[in-house]
Design an enzyme around this catalytic site. Structure first.
Site, mmCIF file in Angstrom:
data_model
loop_
_atom_site.group_PDB
_atom_site.id
_atom_site.type_symbol
_atom_site.label_atom_id
_atom_site.label_comp_id
_atom_site.label_asym_id
_atom_site.label_seq_id
_atom_site.Cartn_x
_atom_site.Cartn_y
_atom_site.Cartn_z
ATOM 1 N N GLY A 198 0.815 -1.211 0.000
ATOM 2 C CA GLY A 198 0.000 0.000 0.000
ATOM 3 C C GLY A 198 0.849 1.263 0.000
ATOM 4 O O GLY A 198 1.812 1.365 0.759
ATOM 5 N N LEU A 236 0.302 0.148 7.706
ATOM 6 C CA LEU A 236 0.561 0.665 6.356
ATOM 7 C C LEU A 236 1.796 1.573 6.257
ATOM 8 O O LEU A 236 1.767 2.620 5.590
ATOM 9 C CB LEU A 236 -0.680 1.388 5.805
ATOM 10 C CG LEU A 236 -1.915 0.488 5.585
ATOM 11 C CD1 LEU A 236 -3.091 1.328 5.077
ATOM 12 C CD2 LEU A 236 -1.616 -0.628 4.618
ATOM 13 N N CYS A 290 -8.139 -1.520 5.677
ATOM 14 C CA CYS A 290 -7.078 -1.849 6.629
ATOM 15 C C CYS A 290 -7.572 -1.602 8.054
ATOM 16 O O CYS A 290 -7.953 -0.481 8.400
ATOM 17 C CB CYS A 290 -5.824 -1.026 6.380
ATOM 18 S SG CYS A 290 -4.529 -1.476 7.560
ATOM 19 N N ILE A 308 -9.866 -11.154 0.709
ATOM 20 C CA ILE A 308 -10.308 -10.194 1.707
ATOM 21 C C ILE A 308 -9.086 -9.580 2.386
ATOM 22 O O ILE A 308 -7.995 -10.138 2.301
ATOM 23 C CB ILE A 308 -11.176 -10.859 2.826
ATOM 24 C CG1 ILE A 308 -10.409 -12.060 3.413
ATOM 25 C CG2 ILE A 308 -12.534 -11.238 2.315
ATOM 26 C CD1 ILE A 308 -11.090 -12.758 4.571
HETATM 27 C C1 FMN Z 1 2.275 -7.757 7.235
HETATM 28 C C2 FMN Z 1 1.074 -7.484 6.370
HETATM 29 C C3 FMN Z 1 0.998 -6.285 5.657
HETATM 30 C C4 FMN Z 1 -0.119 -6.017 4.860
HETATM 31 N N1 FMN Z 1 -0.170 -4.860 4.144
HETATM 32 C C5 FMN Z 1 -1.236 -4.617 3.324
HETATM 33 C C6 FMN Z 1 -1.284 -3.434 2.518
HETATM 34 O O1 FMN Z 1 -0.364 -2.616 2.497
HETATM 35 N N2 FMN Z 1 -2.397 -3.230 1.755
HETATM 36 C C7 FMN Z 1 -3.446 -4.130 1.725
HETATM 37 O O2 FMN Z 1 -4.427 -3.890 1.002
HETATM 38 N N3 FMN Z 1 -3.399 -5.270 2.440
HETATM 39 C C8 FMN Z 1 -2.339 -5.526 3.249
HETATM 40 N N4 FMN Z 1 -2.290 -6.683 3.967
HETATM 41 C C9 FMN Z 1 -3.400 -7.657 3.847
HETATM 42 C C10 FMN Z 1 -3.045 -8.798 2.888
HETATM 43 O O3 FMN Z 1 -2.798 -8.323 1.571
HETATM 44 C C11 FMN Z 1 -4.200 -9.833 2.847
HETATM 45 O O4 FMN Z 1 -5.349 -9.225 2.308
HETATM 46 C C12 FMN Z 1 -4.515 -10.369 4.230
HETATM 47 O O5 FMN Z 1 -3.336 -10.815 4.862
HETATM 48 C C13 FMN Z 1 -5.570 -11.491 4.164
HETATM 49 O O6 FMN Z 1 -5.046 -12.607 3.506
HETATM 50 P P1 FMN Z 1 -4.666 -13.914 4.362
HETATM 51 O O7 FMN Z 1 -5.917 -14.259 5.136
HETATM 52 O O8 FMN Z 1 -4.279 -14.921 3.330
HETATM 53 O O9 FMN Z 1 -3.545 -13.498 5.268
HETATM 54 C C14 FMN Z 1 -1.185 -6.973 4.777
HETATM 55 C C15 FMN Z 1 -1.078 -8.176 5.501
HETATM 56 C C16 FMN Z 1 0.015 -8.443 6.288
HETATM 57 C C17 FMN Z 1 0.078 -9.737 7.025
#
Ligand code: FMN
Length: 217
Positions: free
Chosen positions: A58, A85, A141, A202
């Site tokens: 992001g 973020l 977020c 998601i």
């Molecule tokens: C360390 C970390 C940083 C993340 N940073 C962002 C981000 O900058 N922008 C965003 O839209 N999602 C961000 N996410 C969310 C992930 O892209 C993803 O949507 C979320 O982890 C759900 O997927 P999962 O259930 O497979 O973990 C982040 C997740 C983690 C764990």
């Protein structure tokens, strides 16, 4: 077998792994989740050209420090994060991160962050000047105090963000939604009605680590 080989093996058998999202063709459906991947670091481990697309971390209109540490907690079944973020801002992203990412033969989806409608618009306006293939707007977020999930839990606000950013770009807009709502479909329909090309499902699930013996977090 790596992805590139899978693509070739599939092609040899007449199988097409490509997918089309809002008019953008990805050679296969494998993408990265924003924030869990860094082009620089990840490229040390595998060839990023194997990806159908990379969704980058992001990016906001100005640099953000993120939350104070500690912001990662290990749990029995995984980890809980509240990074908030952290990012170097859209100018740095365009000057330094995009040129590196463009070295790879894959589509680039830029993830957009903001505290306010104006900030989302500022980032989209800047990214519209670049050659990124799509924009993924993060209105979900849970780890920032203002903006972020505040926009993604209310259909009217989600619709407003979609409508306003759409005015600033012809690039396909993906809206990234939060699961931390009662009815995600009402929000998905609201952004679809305003021209979102796709929804990304998601974002992070809210979580809490509790020590059941001490009855504390
Ligand atoms: C360390 C970390 C940083 C993340 N940073 C962002 C981000 O900058 N922008 C965003 O839209 N999602 C961000 N996410 C969310 C992930 O892209 C993803 O949507 C979320 O982890 C759900 O997927 P999962 O259930 O497979 O973990 C982040 C997740 C983690 C764990």
């Amino acid at each position: 077998m790596n992805n590139a080989n899978i693509d070739k093996a599939a092609a040899a058998k007449g199988i097409d792994l490509s997918v089309n999202i809002a008019g953008v063709t990805l050679k296969n459906p494998i993408t990265t989740a924003s924030g869990t991947f860094s082009p620089h670091e990840s490229s040390e481990f595998y060839d990023l050209s194997e990806l159908g697309a990379m969704i980058t971390k992001g990016v906001a209109s100005t640099p953000w420090d993120g939350n104070p540490v500690p912001r990662i907690a290990e749990t029995y079944g995984g980890m809980i994060n509240a990074v908030g973020l952290q990012n170097p801002g859209v100018d740095y992203y365009i000057e330094n991160e995009l040129p590196f990412a463009r070295k790879f033969d894959t589509k680039i989806i830029a993830n957009v962050a903001g505290h306010s409608l104006q900030e989302y618009c500022d980032v989209v306006e800047r990214l519209n000047e670049t050659d990124v293939d799509m924009l993924e707007v993060n209105i979900s977020c849970p780890n920032v105090k203002e903006g972020g999930i505040g926009f993604g839990t209310n259909p009217d606000m989600a619709a407003t963000v979609t409508r306003e950013v759409k005015k600033l770009t012809n690039k396909p807009i993906i809206i990234k939604l939060t699961p931390n709502v009662t009815d995600i479909t009402s929000i998905a329909k609201a952004v679809e009605a305003e021209g979102a090309a796709a929804v990304s499902l998601i974002n992070t699930l809210l979580g809490m680590k509790i020590d059941v013996h001490r009855k504390r977090q």
